[in-house]
Design a protein around this motif. Sequence first.
Motif, PDB file in Angstrom:
ATOM      1  N   ASP A 213       2.924   3.645 -39.845  1.00 56.19           N
ATOM      2  CA  ASP A 213       2.296   2.465 -39.229  1.00 56.19           C
ATOM      3  C   ASP A 213       0.851   2.745 -38.832  1.00 56.19           C
ATOM      4  N   GLY A 214       0.009   1.789 -39.074  1.00 53.40           N
ATOM      5  CA  GLY A 214      -1.382   1.902 -38.614  1.00 53.40           C
ATOM      6  C   GLY A 214      -2.304   2.580 -39.602  1.00 53.40           C
ATOM      7  N   LEU A 215      -1.759   3.169 -40.655  1.00 49.87           N
ATOM      8  CA  LEU A 215      -2.618   3.768 -41.690  1.00 49.87           C
ATOM      9  C   LEU A 215      -3.151   2.665 -42.597  1.00 49.87           C
TER      10      LEU A 215
ATOM     11  N   GLN B  93       7.391   8.155 -51.924  1.00 55.43           N
ATOM     12  CA  GLN B  93       7.021   6.982 -52.716  1.00 55.43           C
ATOM     13  C   GLN B  93       7.799   5.746 -52.245  1.00 55.43           C
ATOM     14  N   ALA B  94       9.091   5.950 -51.953  1.00 51.69           N
ATOM     15  CA  ALA B  94       9.939   4.830 -51.531  1.00 51.69           C
ATOM     16  C   ALA B  94       9.440   4.230 -50.219  1.00 51.69           C
ATOM     17  N   VAL B  95       9.107   5.079 -49.267  1.00 52.19           N
ATOM     18  CA  VAL B  95       8.688   4.538 -47.969  1.00 52.19           C
ATOM     19  C   VAL B  95       7.279   3.930 -48.055  1.00 52.19           C
ATOM     20  N   LEU B  96       6.446   4.483 -48.950  1.00 52.38           N
ATOM     21  CA  LEU B  96       5.077   3.961 -49.078  1.00 52.38           C
ATOM     22  C   LEU B  96       5.014   2.673 -49.894  1.00 52.38           C
ATOM     23  N   ALA B  97       6.058   2.426 -50.677  1.00 49.05           N
ATOM     24  CA  ALA B  97       6.069   1.227 -51.524  1.00 49.05           C
ATOM     25  C   ALA B  97       5.983  -0.039 -50.682  1.00 49.05           C
ATOM     26  N   ALA B  98       6.380   0.055 -49.423  1.00 45.45           N
ATOM     27  CA  ALA B  98       6.283  -1.099 -48.525  1.00 45.45           C
ATOM     28  C   ALA B  98       4.848  -1.330 -48.050  1.00 45.45           C
TER      29      ALA B  98
END
Lengths: 368, 368
Positions: free
Chosen positions: A34-36, A59-64
């Motif tokens: 969050d916040g990046l 990759q999975a968490v950043l895809a959001a």
Amino acid sequence: MTSASLRRVTTGLGDRSYDILIGSGLLDAAATWDGLPASADALIVSNTTVAPLYAQRLQAVLAARHRRVLTLSLPDGEAHKTAAVLERIYDTLLEHGCDRKTVLYALGGGVVGDMTGFAAACYMRGVPFVQVPTTLLAQVDSSVGGKTAINHPRGKNMIGAFYQPQRVVCDLDLLRSLPERELSAGLAEVIKYGPIADPVFLDWIEANIEALRARDVEALAHAVQRSCEIKSEVVGADERESGLRAILNFGHTFGHAIEAGQGYGVWLHGEAVGCGMVLAAELSARLGLCEAALVPRLVRLCEAAGLPVRAPVMPTERWLQLMRVDKKAEAGEIRFVLIDGLGRAVMRSAPDALVAEVIAAHSAPAVA
Amino acid sequence: MTSASLRRVTTGLGDRSYDILIGSGLLDAAATWDGLPASADALIVSNTTVAPLYAQRLQAVLAARHRRVLTLSLPDGEAHKTAAVLERIYDTLLEHGCDRKTVLYALGGGVVGDMTGFAAACYMRGVPFVQVPTTLLAQVDSSVGGKTAINHPRGKNMIGAFYQPQRVVCDLDLLRSLPERELSAGLAEVIKYGPIADPVFLDWIEANIEALRARDVEALAHAVQRSCEIKSEVVGADERESGLRAILNFGHTFGHAIEAGQGYGVWLHGEAVGCGMVLAAELSARLGLCEAALVPRLVRLCEAAGLPVRAPVMPTERWLQLMRVDKKAEAGEIRFVLIDGLGRAVMRSAPDALVAEVIAAHSAPAVA
């Protein structure tokens, strides 16, 4: 492995300050990120060892957060921290038309962090990057402070930049996959903070070295937190290493000579630093700066950490020549970080003859 | 050529502010170099065209300030602004054991300045450097503002750093040796400052274009000074190009496409910018941002400056593709610097079809 409560260290670099998050289960938690900057593009830079373990989860968490999350896997190891491999990061970014808002994520140890940070510093003259260190050494040292670099055939970290990450995410769970030898190498940088800044921390490490080697998560959490705190304080006072910051290089002048002299990758960086601390402590003692007892104390602790404590055999001239290209050298004079009373470090030069004695006293016997 | 009185422009970047000195006879005068770091080592980076003319003179005056003054001569031209040639600067520094106080002097045009500045930014994570621009383009534009970079096969200035010099020394006498074509290329960047920031300066350039092409030293002094003032103001307000600074790229989006599309070095950078300004003015006028009269006015002035005003013929798709890798592009959308009333520039995107019309209106007829 039990879970550790989240700890947060904020570094004090004005408008370029950032958080170091330390804890369990951080990688997969959306809140970690969050916040990046939520740019269209992101590139995960990792290596062939770490990427198969964690790249897909990141990759999975950043895809959001990003429209497109690319992954680049570099060859593993210090020997690949080169201009040619750095170029592969630029090639990937440009091949995919990544713009100057693209966020780079360094998923790996010190080599991946240094190269990704340097690539982030230079790509289109600077894009944001996030450190996701997967080794103990990177969590306690190289991912914090904004030093980025590649090696040159003539010297380690010779080409680089001071460039701060947006965040450092130290997920202690990632250390489970770390080989024993690399855990020990990371402990060398943890130990380092004791003699240069915090005798109480040195006592604590001695008392907890078994727990650390057993990867007890609370012990690791404290070691990472205290290391990052000390490093952040020093870096906050002297980001660009005009003076004070150089004390973080305790053990590194001798250590770099070992790494370069043996060929990058033969000794791990942390191993060379561990042995280098023993040599630097010996030099400090012989110059009357600290008590002689520090030397056997560090030898014992490094051994307990699983680190080599005898330097490789190299001709004295080779040692001196390798140390003269150290970045701290000035006009050809080698500058050592020495212990000036436990918990305090200073920069000093020393007579070549004395340095030679110190090396001889702690070198492994020549192989017959 | 008479001599011009010394002019000084101070850029406003806080603790990284520095002076731009403009005048005659600066190269050989000891006072020019006063107050710069007097390190043991210095490296003059030049090119094979400029070094034979001026390197020895610079070396002579610097010998009073440094124990050792090395010279490195790079191949001349934009085609050599590459990672491989950059590596030669690092190799030279490390071969000679240059430490991190070494001062780099960039003696040459924009290519030498950009590469030397980037090498200074990265060598041991940063050493001081001084710009000694020997082309008009470098004196009025590239040596000021701290943008340094090398090219990548996929795009110009893609890899670089924001890194400020310690001083910029614009000796107008050095422009005597400049080929006619390069003088014209430099005038393109002088002209640029008019439409984006200063209509009065644009009038002045029109009135003095003949004197400038005749290298009248007072005319040159004013052109260099006013250009540096405008650039310094813009850079001081936005060093890292988060917004305003991008206006300095008027003509550069089209220009970079010309350079990359024709192969670096076929069109000089300033030539491409001159033609690019005509295209950007046309686009501004068609979008209703400025009066249509600006287009023929710029065409006449560029012609009077000896610049090409017809773009090379390239397929529209090629133009668009080349412009999409421009650093100002965001998420694949091309961002143009446009004139929003004379003396004011804005960043805008534009429909591809309109861009294509603008290009067609100002492209040279295909060679039969």
